[in-house]
Design an enzyme around this catalytic site. Structure first.
Site, PDB file in Angstrom:
ATOM      1  N   GLU A 114      18.170  -6.767 -23.584  1.00  0.00           N
ATOM      2  CA  GLU A 114      19.080  -5.662 -23.948  1.00  0.00           C
ATOM      3  C   GLU A 114      18.292  -4.406 -24.305  1.00  0.00           C
ATOM      4  O   GLU A 114      18.691  -3.291 -23.968  1.00  0.00           O
ATOM      5  CB  GLU A 114      19.962  -6.083 -25.122  1.00  0.00           C
ATOM      6  CG  GLU A 114      20.943  -7.172 -24.744  1.00  0.00           C
ATOM      7  CD  GLU A 114      21.824  -7.570 -25.915  1.00  0.00           C
ATOM      8  OE1 GLU A 114      21.282  -8.179 -26.857  1.00  0.00           O
ATOM      9  OE2 GLU A 114      23.010  -7.248 -25.897  1.00  0.00           O
ATOM     10  N   GLU A 134      21.807 -16.055 -25.385  1.00  0.00           N
ATOM     11  CA  GLU A 134      22.707 -15.975 -26.547  1.00  0.00           C
ATOM     12  C   GLU A 134      23.780 -17.045 -26.535  1.00  0.00           C
ATOM     13  O   GLU A 134      24.132 -17.607 -27.584  1.00  0.00           O
ATOM     14  CB  GLU A 134      23.387 -14.591 -26.605  1.00  0.00           C
ATOM     15  CG  GLU A 134      22.504 -13.481 -27.136  1.00  0.00           C
ATOM     16  CD  GLU A 134      21.655 -12.809 -26.068  1.00  0.00           C
ATOM     17  OE1 GLU A 134      21.470 -13.400 -24.976  1.00  0.00           O
ATOM     18  OE2 GLU A 134      21.166 -11.693 -26.328  1.00  0.00           O
TER      19      GLU A 134
HETATM   20  N1  CO8 Z   1      12.921 -15.492 -32.897  1.00  0.00           N
HETATM   21  C1  CO8 Z   1      12.038 -15.961 -33.796  1.00  0.00           C
HETATM   22  N2  CO8 Z   1      10.978 -16.717 -33.454  1.00  0.00           N
HETATM   23  C2  CO8 Z   1      10.805 -17.004 -32.146  1.00  0.00           C
HETATM   24  C3  CO8 Z   1      11.687 -16.539 -31.145  1.00  0.00           C
HETATM   25  C4  CO8 Z   1      12.791 -15.745 -31.572  1.00  0.00           C
HETATM   26  N3  CO8 Z   1      13.658 -15.222 -30.708  1.00  0.00           N
HETATM   27  N4  CO8 Z   1      11.249 -16.987 -29.963  1.00  0.00           N
HETATM   28  C5  CO8 Z   1      10.134 -17.698 -30.200  1.00  0.00           C
HETATM   29  N5  CO8 Z   1       9.873 -17.719 -31.517  1.00  0.00           N
HETATM   30  C6  CO8 Z   1       8.775 -18.388 -32.216  1.00  0.00           C
HETATM   31  C7  CO8 Z   1       8.975 -19.896 -32.221  1.00  0.00           C
HETATM   32  O1  CO8 Z   1       9.853 -20.307 -33.249  1.00  0.00           O
HETATM   33  C8  CO8 Z   1       7.550 -20.354 -32.448  1.00  0.00           C
HETATM   34  O2  CO8 Z   1       7.245 -20.226 -33.805  1.00  0.00           O
HETATM   35  P1  CO8 Z   1       6.266 -21.353 -34.527  1.00  0.00           P
HETATM   36  O3  CO8 Z   1       4.953 -21.228 -33.818  1.00  0.00           O
HETATM   37  O4  CO8 Z   1       6.239 -20.900 -35.944  1.00  0.00           O
HETATM   38  O5  CO8 Z   1       6.929 -22.667 -34.307  1.00  0.00           O
HETATM   39  C9  CO8 Z   1       6.725 -19.319 -31.681  1.00  0.00           C
HETATM   40  O6  CO8 Z   1       7.572 -18.185 -31.499  1.00  0.00           O
HETATM   41  C10 CO8 Z   1       6.323 -19.787 -30.329  1.00  0.00           C
HETATM   42  O7  CO8 Z   1       7.476 -20.301 -29.680  1.00  0.00           O
HETATM   43  P2  CO8 Z   1       7.356 -21.462 -28.579  1.00  0.00           P
HETATM   44  O8  CO8 Z   1       6.452 -22.540 -29.086  1.00  0.00           O
HETATM   45  O9  CO8 Z   1       8.743 -21.843 -28.182  1.00  0.00           O
HETATM   46  O10 CO8 Z   1       6.576 -20.674 -27.447  1.00  0.00           O
HETATM   47  P3  CO8 Z   1       6.692 -20.774 -25.868  1.00  0.00           P
HETATM   48  O11 CO8 Z   1       5.708 -19.794 -25.328  1.00  0.00           O
HETATM   49  O12 CO8 Z   1       6.607 -22.196 -25.428  1.00  0.00           O
HETATM   50  O13 CO8 Z   1       8.167 -20.277 -25.499  1.00  0.00           O
HETATM   51  C11 CO8 Z   1      10.047 -18.770 -25.571  1.00  0.00           C
HETATM   52  C12 CO8 Z   1       8.529 -18.974 -25.769  1.00  0.00           C
HETATM   53  C13 CO8 Z   1      10.400 -19.018 -24.099  1.00  0.00           C
HETATM   54  C14 CO8 Z   1      10.349 -17.332 -25.928  1.00  0.00           C
HETATM   55  C15 CO8 Z   1      10.813 -19.752 -26.487  1.00  0.00           C
HETATM   56  O14 CO8 Z   1      10.271 -19.682 -27.777  1.00  0.00           O
HETATM   57  C16 CO8 Z   1      12.275 -19.384 -26.588  1.00  0.00           C
HETATM   58  O15 CO8 Z   1      13.048 -19.759 -25.727  1.00  0.00           O
HETATM   59  N6  CO8 Z   1      12.633 -18.660 -27.655  1.00  0.00           N
HETATM   60  C17 CO8 Z   1      14.028 -18.359 -27.961  1.00  0.00           C
HETATM   61  C18 CO8 Z   1      14.464 -17.174 -27.170  1.00  0.00           C
HETATM   62  C19 CO8 Z   1      15.909 -16.869 -27.483  1.00  0.00           C
HETATM   63  O16 CO8 Z   1      16.773 -17.702 -27.571  1.00  0.00           O
HETATM   64  N7  CO8 Z   1      16.161 -15.552 -27.610  1.00  0.00           N
HETATM   65  C20 CO8 Z   1      17.479 -15.037 -27.849  1.00  0.00           C
HETATM   66  C21 CO8 Z   1      17.673 -14.806 -29.309  1.00  0.00           C
HETATM   67  S1  CO8 Z   1      19.346 -14.266 -29.607  1.00  0.00           S
HETATM   68  C22 CO8 Z   1      19.272 -12.581 -29.300  1.00  0.00           C
HETATM   69  O17 CO8 Z   1      18.305 -12.058 -28.850  1.00  0.00           O
HETATM   70  C23 CO8 Z   1      20.508 -11.811 -29.646  1.00  0.00           C
HETATM   71  C24 CO8 Z   1      20.222 -10.343 -29.812  1.00  0.00           C
HETATM   72  C25 CO8 Z   1      20.041 -10.018 -31.241  1.00  0.00           C
HETATM   73  C26 CO8 Z   1      19.798  -8.552 -31.420  1.00  0.00           C
HETATM   74  C27 CO8 Z   1      19.007  -8.342 -32.645  1.00  0.00           C
HETATM   75  C28 CO8 Z   1      18.871  -6.924 -32.976  1.00  0.00           C
HETATM   76  C29 CO8 Z   1      19.781  -6.456 -34.044  1.00  0.00           C
END
Ligand code: CO8
Length: 260
Positions: A114, A134
């Site tokens: 976004e 999401e």
């Molecule tokens: N938020 C917080 N922490 C995150 C996020 C996130 N979105 N994504 C990854 N991390 C953290 C993990 O928790 C992890 O932390 P730790 O090492 O402490 O366990 C670290 O990053 C590494 O993550 P992974 O081990 O999963 O790393 P990979 O390289 O294997 O994978 C990915 C990376 C593909 C990004 C995977 O972590 C993933 O799928 N993350 C979630 C992505 C997601 O669902 N995003 C959507 C969130 S909802 C959203 O964006 C709505 C909009 C909100 C707007 C906000 C503005 C106001």
């Protein structure tokens, strides 16, 4: 010439008249924390007020643009605090006058996608993955994703990705018309800076008017949109930079634009 300010989660660099913003939370895959959003607002507001800045490039780290909203903060977010935060960052980005180019590598997910959609030009490295996850968290892309994405790629394709949360590649994104440039992997920033330098050389009032007329006109019926185009042209015809551009062409010399 470049000047650097280390704001922690957002690294701010000035390269001549281009502001480069680097999202810098690699441990959280560049997720958008409240602090990071505040830093972005401050940086963009600062650039708006600085006549020396002609374009902004927004990027992440080498292998991550942004993993979306910071999920760690979701549990403490109420409907009203969320709304206030959204208003702050998204309003500043939506109402700005200066061009922003997103240079995307790795992943742009959820709020990260976004964020890219709020910029004017998206350059993506060819290994980039995009998605709207999401739906898997029981929410919707509430920072313009449900509205901007269908306008870029069409309703059927948008619904397919918004409802499944499936990933799609940079090549698919280019085919859909989502991104402006497909760069070799690792070269998105270089490509984006090249585009920014070209824009920065042009008369700033013309750049601002073209952007404004295109964006405002997009939400209007064509006759009304053509009126605002005509108004923009009338305004630009009165500028010193228009006269300078014409003179420079006729005198076969490079133009010297003053921004007036
Ligand atoms: N938020 C917080 N922490 C995150 C996020 C996130 N979105 N994504 C990854 N991390 C953290 C993990 O928790 C992890 O932390 P730790 O090492 O402490 O366990 C670290 O990053 C590494 O993550 P992974 O081990 O999963 O790393 P990979 O390289 O294997 O994978 C990915 C990376 C593909 C990004 C995977 O972590 C993933 O799928 N993350 C979630 C992505 C997601 O669902 N995003 C959507 C969130 S909802 C959203 O964006 C709505 C909009 C909100 C707007 C906000 C503005 C106001």
């Amino acid at each position: 010439m470049s000047a650097n300010i280390d704001a922690g989660e957002l690294l701010v660099e000035t390269h001549d008249n281009i502001l480069l913003l680097r999202i810098n939370r690699p441990k959280n895959r560049n997720a958008l924390s409240a602090h990071l959003r505040r830093c972005m607002v401050d940086a963009v507001e600062g650039a708006e007020a600085d006549q020396g800045i002609r374009a902004i490039v927004l990027t992440g780290t080498d292998d991550f643009f942004c993993a979306g909203g910071d999920i760690n903060e979701f549990q403490s977010v109420t409907a009203s605090t969320h709304h206030d935060q959204e208003n702050s960052i998204w309003k500043v980005l939506a109402e700005r006058r200066k061009t922003i180019i997103a240079a995307v590598e790795g992943y742009a997910l959820g709020g990260g996608l976004e964020l890219a959609l709020m910029t004017d030009i998206i350059v993506a490295g060819e290994t980039v993955k995009f998605a709207f996850p999401e739906v898997k968290l029981g929410i919707l892309p509430g920072a313009g994703g449900t509205q901007r994405f269908p306008r870029h790629v069409g309703m059927p394709r948008a619904l397919r990705y918004l409802l499944t949360g499936d990933r799609f590649s940079a090549v698919e994104a280019q085919t859909m018309g989502l991104i402006s440039n497909l760069a070799p992997a690792g070269k998105a920033l270089e490509t984006a800076l090249g585009i920014a330098r070209t824009i920065a050389r042009h008369p700033p009032l013309a750049v601002e008017q073209i952007r404004r007329v295109v964006l405002d006109g997009d939400a209007l019926p064509l006759p009304r949109a053509l009126e605002i185009e005509a108004a923009g042209l009338r305004l630009l015809r009165q500028t010193q930079d228009h006269r300078e551009g014409v003179r420079a062409f006729l005198e076969k010399r490079p133009p010297h634009f003053s921004g007036r």
